[in-house]
Design a protein around this motif. Structure first.
Motif, PDB file in Angstrom:
ATOM      1  N   UNK A 172       0.813  -1.212   0.000  1.00 59.23           N
ATOM      2  CA  UNK A 172       0.000   0.000   0.000  1.00 59.23           C
ATOM      3  C   UNK A 172       0.854   1.273   0.000  1.00 59.23           C
ATOM      4  N   UNK A 173       1.898   1.298   0.797  1.00 58.49           N
ATOM      5  CA  UNK A 173       2.647   2.533   0.994  1.00 58.49           C
ATOM      6  C   UNK A 173       3.790   2.719  -0.005  1.00 58.49           C
ATOM      7  N   UNK A 174       3.951   1.782  -0.953  1.00 59.75           N
ATOM      8  CA  UNK A 174       5.077   1.856  -1.870  1.00 59.75           C
ATOM      9  C   UNK A 174       4.871   2.867  -2.992  1.00 59.75           C
ATOM     10  N   UNK A 175       3.648   3.366  -3.175  1.00 57.49           N
ATOM     11  CA  UNK A 175       3.343   4.119  -4.378  1.00 57.49           C
ATOM     12  C   UNK A 175       3.234   5.621  -4.153  1.00 57.49           C
ATOM     13  N   UNK A 176       3.350   6.080  -2.931  1.00 54.91           N
ATOM     14  CA  UNK A 176       3.153   7.507  -2.669  1.00 54.91           C
ATOM     15  C   UNK A 176       4.341   8.078  -1.939  1.00 54.91           C
ATOM     16  N   UNK A 177       5.001   9.072  -2.559  1.00 53.53           N
ATOM     17  CA  UNK A 177       6.197   9.667  -1.973  1.00 53.53           C
ATOM     18  C   UNK A 177       5.863  10.476  -0.725  1.00 53.53           C
ATOM     19  N   UNK A 178       4.713  11.175  -0.746  1.00 53.79           N
ATOM     20  CA  UNK A 178       4.414  12.094   0.350  1.00 53.79           C
ATOM     21  C   UNK A 178       3.529  11.485   1.433  1.00 53.79           C
ATOM     22  N   UNK A 179       3.435  10.158   1.443  1.00 53.38           N
ATOM     23  CA  UNK A 179       2.622   9.499   2.474  1.00 53.38           C
ATOM     24  C   UNK A 179       3.512   8.624   3.363  1.00 53.38           C
ATOM     25  N   UNK A 180       3.068   8.458   4.550  1.00 56.82           N
ATOM     26  CA  UNK A 180       3.807   7.655   5.538  1.00 56.82           C
ATOM     27  C   UNK A 180       3.859   6.203   5.090  1.00 56.82           C
ATOM     28  N   UNK A 181       5.057   5.625   5.073  1.00 51.01           N
ATOM     29  CA  UNK A 181       5.220   4.240   4.639  1.00 51.01           C
ATOM     30  C   UNK A 181       4.560   3.272   5.606  1.00 51.01           C
ATOM     31  N   UNK A 182       4.388   3.689   6.860  1.00 49.26           N
ATOM     32  CA  UNK A 182       3.822   2.790   7.863  1.00 49.26           C
ATOM     33  C   UNK A 182       2.303   2.902   7.964  1.00 49.26           C
ATOM     34  N   UNK A 183       1.798   4.136   7.816  1.00 45.70           N
ATOM     35  CA  UNK A 183       0.368   4.335   8.065  1.00 45.70           C
ATOM     36  C   UNK A 183      -0.409   4.821   6.846  1.00 45.70           C
ATOM     37  N   UNK A 184       0.278   5.226   5.785  1.00 45.46           N
ATOM     38  CA  UNK A 184      -0.404   5.683   4.589  1.00 45.46           C
ATOM     39  C   UNK A 184      -0.958   7.079   4.676  1.00 45.46           C
ATOM     40  N   UNK A 185      -0.758   7.770   5.779  1.00 46.86           N
ATOM     41  CA  UNK A 185      -1.252   9.135   5.965  1.00 46.86           C
ATOM     42  C   UNK A 185      -0.289  10.132   5.322  1.00 46.86           C
ATOM     43  N   UNK A 186      -0.755  11.326   5.079  1.00 49.01           N
ATOM     44  CA  UNK A 186       0.078  12.377   4.522  1.00 49.01           C
ATOM     45  C   UNK A 186       1.136  12.792   5.546  1.00 49.01           C
ATOM     46  N   UNK A 187       2.397  12.899   5.066  1.00 46.72           N
ATOM     47  CA  UNK A 187       3.482  13.334   5.935  1.00 46.72           C
ATOM     48  C   UNK A 187       3.336  14.830   6.198  1.00 46.72           C
ATOM     49  N   UNK A 188       3.363  15.214   7.478  1.00 45.47           N
ATOM     50  CA  UNK A 188       3.059  16.606   7.835  1.00 45.47           C
ATOM     51  C   UNK A 188       4.163  17.290   8.623  1.00 45.47           C
ATOM     52  N   UNK A 189       4.906  16.503   9.436  1.00 44.23           N
ATOM     53  CA  UNK A 189       5.897  17.111  10.319  1.00 44.23           C
ATOM     54  C   UNK A 189       7.197  16.321  10.274  1.00 44.23           C
ATOM     55  N   UNK A 190       8.241  16.905  10.889  1.00 45.71           N
ATOM     56  CA  UNK A 190       9.555  16.261  11.001  1.00 45.71           C
ATOM     57  C   UNK A 190       9.944  16.254  12.471  1.00 45.71           C
ATOM     58  N   UNK A 191      10.203  15.046  12.997  1.00 44.48           N
ATOM     59  CA  UNK A 191      10.656  14.925  14.385  1.00 44.48           C
ATOM     60  C   UNK A 191      12.157  15.164  14.407  1.00 44.48           C
ATOM     61  N   UNK A 192      12.566  16.277  14.987  1.00 45.84           N
ATOM     62  CA  UNK A 192      13.987  16.617  15.030  1.00 45.84           C
ATOM     63  C   UNK A 192      14.761  15.714  15.984  1.00 45.84           C
ATOM     64  N   UNK A 193      14.074  15.224  17.004  1.00 40.02           N
ATOM     65  CA  UNK A 193      14.750  14.335  17.967  1.00 40.02           C
ATOM     66  C   UNK A 193      15.167  13.019  17.303  1.00 40.02           C
ATOM     67  N   UNK A 194      14.266  12.467  16.491  1.00 39.30           N
ATOM     68  CA  UNK A 194      14.524  11.170  15.855  1.00 39.30           C
ATOM     69  C   UNK A 194      14.931  11.284  14.390  1.00 39.30           C
TER      70      UNK A 194
END
Length: 551
Positions: free
Chosen positions: A69-91
């Motif tokens: 499911x998550x292999x086809x969308x660059x801007x979606x989360x590979x784990x959950x399929x949701x749109x990527x919105x933020x960047x965790x600076x800690x991790x």
């Protein structure tokens, strides 16, 4: 909790791993059960039916293929399929809302992606990415092609190993045939002696029988005529002959027949073997290990009886650790001990080159005036002895051995011979100049033949059909002369006029210059690599061999 596929308003706190894209457009929060890669939509059971009516040719993946499911969308989360919105600076991770809710609630620094991305496309790092990716893709293609070649080479290695095993079996059979022949010859010799002994005994029995018969008849005649003196004489002689006959009978009774007694040590050795040898997985990268000269020493190989300065045209090490060299100027094949002292030699006219066959056997290429020969020698108890030889219709300037066949070079051509001197075929020929086939060696797998072109200053790599696979020209390979290849594929070549030793890989490509004039290399003519202690033994145009320790 909502049942599977049910819809609730988006404002609900219920978090799905994947939510239906079409339901989200209507402010509904429904768990997705399907994914269409062409539309990049996550779909619930209700919406997938509507989607199928409009897009009958689209391939839709269900929950059984959720990893796709998550292999086809660059801007979606590979784990959950949701749109990527933020960047965790800690991790240092890109996150969707589900990632934040589940894994990053306690993180101290989370950045909004639009803020991080503002102006990034103008940076040099961003602009260089396509070129870096393309470079990596080219490298991956190269590795892929190398792997495909290795796959084909693996099959060849398997076939070569099978051939070596069969050749070993053939050699063992030949050894057993020789042992059987010698044993039978010994048996026949004993049989012949015993048969002769029996024939001699039969003749002796007959003679003794006849003599006793004749004597007893005469004795009876003397007795009948009452001739006392004659009877006494007859009695005495008969007694003497009887004593002689008794001795003969006792001697014959003591004779034995034949009985074969097996040498149990040979059978025990064979019974204890688990196989003909070990099969190992060899990493090709081992042959690309780069060596450099560390230290060097000189050892004198000229003897008092040598009338000329030495010219070492060939050199190799026996399994025992002794070294054999071909001294062209002094018409000798010399044997050196482990301390590189000359302990024996054999006279041969102008030995041009030599190679190791098996065990303590040597093949030497000889050419002088109208003499063109291959001599087969062996080392026994510290002495070099001649076994046999065969003549050729061409010059014999270089020689190599692989699996019971000899590669003989004539200065302009390379030929393949059997061990008994039968010509199999011409492998390669180049009559454009002199010394186009100067010296040669064969790779351990028999797939590559390395040839030095002395006049044009080239190293050629040939396949078994004589096709040129690669050509190396290098400033450190001026007038290349001798060369060697180790069991693991390390190839070293002498640059005669450049006073250098060059290492090449199994494909015939230069790896490095191992040693130069500054390391003591002066007009090298031949070379051998002692793999056990990473040492080069170099035959120079002079009275010394040069031993170079590598690191």
């Amino acid at each position: 909790m909502a049942s599977r596929g049910s819809s609730i308003y988006k404002g609900s706190d219920l978090i799905h791993e994947y939510s239906c894209s079409k339901c989200e457009e209507n402010d509904l929060n429904t768990e997705a059960q399907h994914f269409c890669p062409e539309c990049e939509h996550y779909l619930c059971d209700k919406c997938v039916g509507i989607h199928g009516d409009y897009f009958k040719k689209h391939v839709v993946y269900g929950r059984d293929d959720i990893q796709k499911w998550a292999e086809f969308s660059m801007d979606r989360c590979a784990q959950h399929g949701k749109e990527l919105e933020v960047h965790c600076d800690d991790h240092q991770e890109l996150c969707c809302c589900v990632c934040v809710a589940l894994n990053h609630r306690l993180c101290s620094s989370i950045s909004h992606l639009p803020d991080l991305a503002r102006g990034f496309h103008c940076t040099s790092e961003f602009k260089q990415l396509p070129a870096a990716v393309e470079k990596m893709r080219i490298r991956l293609d190269e590795l892929k092609n190398d792997r495909l070649k290795e796959q084909a080479s693996l099959n060849d290695s398997y076939k070569n190993s099978i051939a070596e095993i069969k050749a070993l079996r053939k050699e063992i059979n030949q050894i057993l045939d020789k042992l059987e022949k010698r044993t039978v010859e010994n048996l026949e010799s004993i049989m012949e002696d015993l048969e002769k002994s029996i024939k001699d005994d039969l003749a002796t029995f007959t003679r003794m029988h006849d003599q006793l018969g004749a004597m007893i008849e005469q004795f009876k005649q003397f007795t009948d005529k009452n001739k006392e003196s004659s009877s006494y004489i007859g009695f005495t002689k008969c007694q003497s002959k009887l004593s002689e006959a008794n001795s003969l009978v006792r001697e014959i009774r003591g004779k034995k027949g034949m009985k074969f007694k097996c040498d149990e040590s040979g059978l025990l050795f064979l019974r204890n073997l688990n196989s003909f040898g070990n099969v190992e997985s060899v990493r090709k990268t081992d042959s690309y290990h780069v060596f450099k000269a560390q230290s060097s020493s000189l050892y004198k190989v000229k003897k008092k009886k040598d009338k000329q300065n030495c010219s070492i045209e060939g050199i190799f090490e026996l399994p025992s650790g002794k070294v054999v060299i071909a001294d062209y100027n002094n018409d000798k094949v010399k044997l050196l001990n482990k301390q590189f002292e000359v302990i024996g030699y054999c006279h041969l006219p102008a030995p041009q080159h030599l190679c190791h066959i098996t065990d303590n056997d040597i093949a030497v290429a000889v050419s002088e005036f109208n003499t063109n020969e291959v001599h087969l020698l062996t080392v026994t108890k510290g002495k070099i002895k001649a076994m046999r030889k065969f003549t050729t219709d061409h010059l014999c300037c270089t020689i190599a051995h692989h699996q019971g066949q000899l590669y003989v070079g004539s200065n302009n051509a390379l030929y393949l011979y059997t061990m008994d001197g039968s010509l199999i075929k011409t492998i390669y020929e180049d009559n454009t100049s002199m010394h186009t086939v100067y010296k040669c060696v064969v790779s351990p797998d028999g797939e590559r033949i390395f040839v030095t072109h002395f006049t044009a200053s080239r190293l050629l790599t040939l396949d078994t059909s004589g096709q040129v696979l690669s050509t190396v020209e290098d400033p450190d390979l001026q007038s290349p002369s001798g060369l060697c290849v180790s069991p693991s594929g390390h190839v070293f070549v002498c640059g005669f006029e450049s006073n250098a030793l060059v290492q090449v890989d199994q494909e015939g490509r230069k790896v490095s210059t191992v040693a130069r004039l500054a390391d003591g290399v002066l007009y090298p003519r031949s070379v051998w690599f002692k793999e056990q202690n990473s040492t080069l033994i170099v035959g120079n145009l002079g009275d010394n061999i040069h031993v170079v320790k590598l690191c």
